[in-house]
Scaffold this motif. Structure first.
Motif, PDB file in Angstrom:
ATOM      1  N   PHE A 124      53.196  41.426  37.886  1.00 13.01           N
ATOM      2  CA  PHE A 124      53.952  42.551  37.352  1.00 13.01           C
ATOM      3  C   PHE A 124      54.851  42.060  36.222  1.00 13.01           C
ATOM      4  O   PHE A 124      55.205  40.886  36.157  1.00 13.01           O
ATOM      5  CB  PHE A 124      54.812  43.193  38.443  1.00 13.01           C
ATOM      6  CG  PHE A 124      54.009  43.660  39.624  1.00 13.01           C
ATOM      7  CD1 PHE A 124      53.115  44.707  39.507  1.00 13.01           C
ATOM      8  CD2 PHE A 124      54.155  43.053  40.853  1.00 13.01           C
ATOM      9  CE1 PHE A 124      52.378  45.137  40.587  1.00 13.01           C
ATOM     10  CE2 PHE A 124      53.422  43.475  41.940  1.00 13.01           C
ATOM     11  CZ  PHE A 124      52.520  44.518  41.814  1.00 13.01           C
ATOM     12  N   TYR A 125      55.269  42.983  35.350  1.00 14.93           N
ATOM     13  CA  TYR A 125      56.201  42.610  34.283  1.00 14.93           C
ATOM     14  C   TYR A 125      57.535  42.182  34.888  1.00 14.93           C
ATOM     15  O   TYR A 125      58.106  41.165  34.498  1.00 14.93           O
ATOM     16  CB  TYR A 125      56.394  43.778  33.314  1.00 14.93           C
ATOM     17  CG  TYR A 125      57.455  43.513  32.282  1.00 14.93           C
ATOM     18  CD1 TYR A 125      57.232  42.616  31.244  1.00 14.93           C
ATOM     19  CD2 TYR A 125      58.699  44.142  32.362  1.00 14.93           C
ATOM     20  CE1 TYR A 125      58.214  42.350  30.311  1.00 14.93           C
ATOM     21  CE2 TYR A 125      59.677  43.883  31.424  1.00 14.93           C
ATOM     22  CZ  TYR A 125      59.433  42.988  30.403  1.00 14.93           C
ATOM     23  OH  TYR A 125      60.410  42.722  29.478  1.00 14.93           O
ATOM     24  N   LYS A 126      58.021  42.965  35.871  1.00 12.49           N
ATOM     25  CA  LYS A 126      59.301  42.656  36.504  1.00 12.49           C
ATOM     26  C   LYS A 126      59.292  43.211  37.927  1.00 12.49           C
ATOM     27  O   LYS A 126      58.791  44.309  38.164  1.00 12.49           O
ATOM     28  CB  LYS A 126      60.449  43.264  35.709  1.00 12.49           C
ATOM     29  CG  LYS A 126      61.826  42.981  36.286  1.00 12.49           C
ATOM     30  CD  LYS A 126      62.920  43.593  35.440  1.00 12.49           C
ATOM     31  CE  LYS A 126      63.041  45.055  35.782  1.00 12.49           C
ATOM     32  NZ  LYS A 126      64.220  45.715  35.253  1.00 12.49           N
ATOM     33  N   VAL A 127      59.843  42.438  38.866  1.00 16.68           N
ATOM     34  CA  VAL A 127      59.983  42.887  40.252  1.00 16.68           C
ATOM     35  C   VAL A 127      61.375  42.506  40.731  1.00 16.68           C
ATOM     36  O   VAL A 127      61.778  41.340  40.622  1.00 16.68           O
ATOM     37  CB  VAL A 127      58.946  42.237  41.191  1.00 16.68           C
ATOM     38  CG1 VAL A 127      59.133  42.721  42.616  1.00 16.68           C
ATOM     39  CG2 VAL A 127      57.538  42.503  40.729  1.00 16.68           C
ATOM     40  N   ASP A 128      62.124  43.489  41.243  1.00 17.55           N
ATOM     41  CA  ASP A 128      63.397  43.219  41.898  1.00 17.55           C
ATOM     42  C   ASP A 128      63.141  43.283  43.398  1.00 17.55           C
ATOM     43  O   ASP A 128      62.599  44.272  43.894  1.00 17.55           O
ATOM     44  CB  ASP A 128      64.461  44.244  41.516  1.00 17.55           C
ATOM     45  CG  ASP A 128      64.866  44.135  40.048  1.00 17.55           C
ATOM     46  OD1 ASP A 128      64.715  43.045  39.476  1.00 17.55           O
ATOM     47  OD2 ASP A 128      65.330  45.141  39.494  1.00 17.55           O
ATOM     48  N   VAL A 129      63.537  42.233  44.119  1.00 18.21           N
ATOM     49  CA  VAL A 129      63.350  42.178  45.567  1.00 18.21           C
ATOM     50  C   VAL A 129      64.703  42.420  46.222  1.00 18.21           C
ATOM     51  O   VAL A 129      65.667  41.705  45.951  1.00 18.21           O
ATOM     52  CB  VAL A 129      62.776  40.817  46.008  1.00 18.21           C
ATOM     53  CG1 VAL A 129      62.556  40.799  47.506  1.00 18.21           C
ATOM     54  CG2 VAL A 129      61.485  40.506  45.268  1.00 18.21           C
ATOM     55  N   ILE A 130      64.762  43.454  47.072  1.00 14.27           N
ATOM     56  CA  ILE A 130      66.003  43.832  47.739  1.00 14.27           C
ATOM     57  C   ILE A 130      65.798  43.685  49.246  1.00 14.27           C
ATOM     58  O   ILE A 130      64.884  44.283  49.811  1.00 14.27           O
ATOM     59  CB  ILE A 130      66.399  45.281  47.380  1.00 14.27           C
ATOM     60  CG1 ILE A 130      66.554  45.394  45.859  1.00 14.27           C
ATOM     61  CG2 ILE A 130      67.659  45.695  48.113  1.00 14.27           C
ATOM     62  CD1 ILE A 130      66.634  46.799  45.345  1.00 14.27           C
ATOM     63  N   VAL A 131      66.643  42.871  49.866  1.00 14.90           N
ATOM     64  CA  VAL A 131      66.586  42.644  51.314  1.00 14.90           C
ATOM     65  C   VAL A 131      67.952  42.997  51.894  1.00 14.90           C
ATOM     66  O   VAL A 131      68.975  42.485  51.448  1.00 14.90           O
ATOM     67  CB  VAL A 131      66.236  41.174  51.633  1.00 14.90           C
ATOM     68  CG1 VAL A 131      66.248  40.928  53.128  1.00 14.90           C
ATOM     69  CG2 VAL A 131      64.879  40.811  51.041  1.00 14.90           C
TER      70      VAL A 131
END
Length: 161
Positions: A48-55
């Motif tokens: 992907f161009y950009k992925v934000d991972v939120i946990v």
């Protein structure tokens, strides 16, 4: 005497059951997220161009193409939200992912493009293996500095007497 032994055995079973539950619940894992290209079933899954991972409501990684992020978690269940931008200036989509973590692996690598493409677990999930960089004697230069030595290559002593 039998009543005494029944209480001892019951107490021992309760302690063992508690240990098993705490062992499973308290198991820690380091989870790595890859946003890298992967080949699966004869086709290439592009990152992907950009992925934000939120946990747990906290952004733990902001990944661009060919980047890796990580977080630590306790327990066997893992939930995360992924905010995915597939191409530059493209729309963002948020996906909630819940999964069970393998008990036998400490460092777990999740390839996000493979996970989102619906690949099987053995494709998107692997064990993190640290790769040490080997150095040879040729790569290392030994530098010896003598603090009492004074360079006098271009200096001339002139006798004015």
């Amino acid at each position: 005497m039998t009543r005494k032994w029944i209480f001892r055995i019951a107490a021992l079973l309760i302690v063992i059951a508690l240990c098993v539950v705490l062992f499973i619940i308290g198991r820690g894992h380091t989870v790595y997220f890859d946003n890298m290209k992967i080949d699966y079933a004869g086709k290439t899954l592009e990152p992907f161009y950009k992925v934000d991972v939120i946990v747990k409501g906290e952004k733990v990684a902001k990944l661009r193409t060919k980047e890796r992020g990580m977080t630590s978690t306790m327990g066997q269940n893992f939930d995360m939200d992924l905010v995915i931008t597939e191409e530059k200036d493209g729309p963002e989509k948020t996906v909630h992912v819940g999964m069970g973590l393998p008990y036998s692996i400490d460092g777990i690598v999740i390839n996000l493009p493979a996970l989102m493409a619906g690949a099987p677990e053995d494709v998107y999930l692997s064990e993190f293996v640290s790769q040490a960089v080997e150095t040879t004697d040729e790569d290392e230069e030994e530098v010896i500095i003598d603090e009492f030595e004074m360079p006098m290559e271009s200096e001339e002593i002139v006798d004015e007497g």
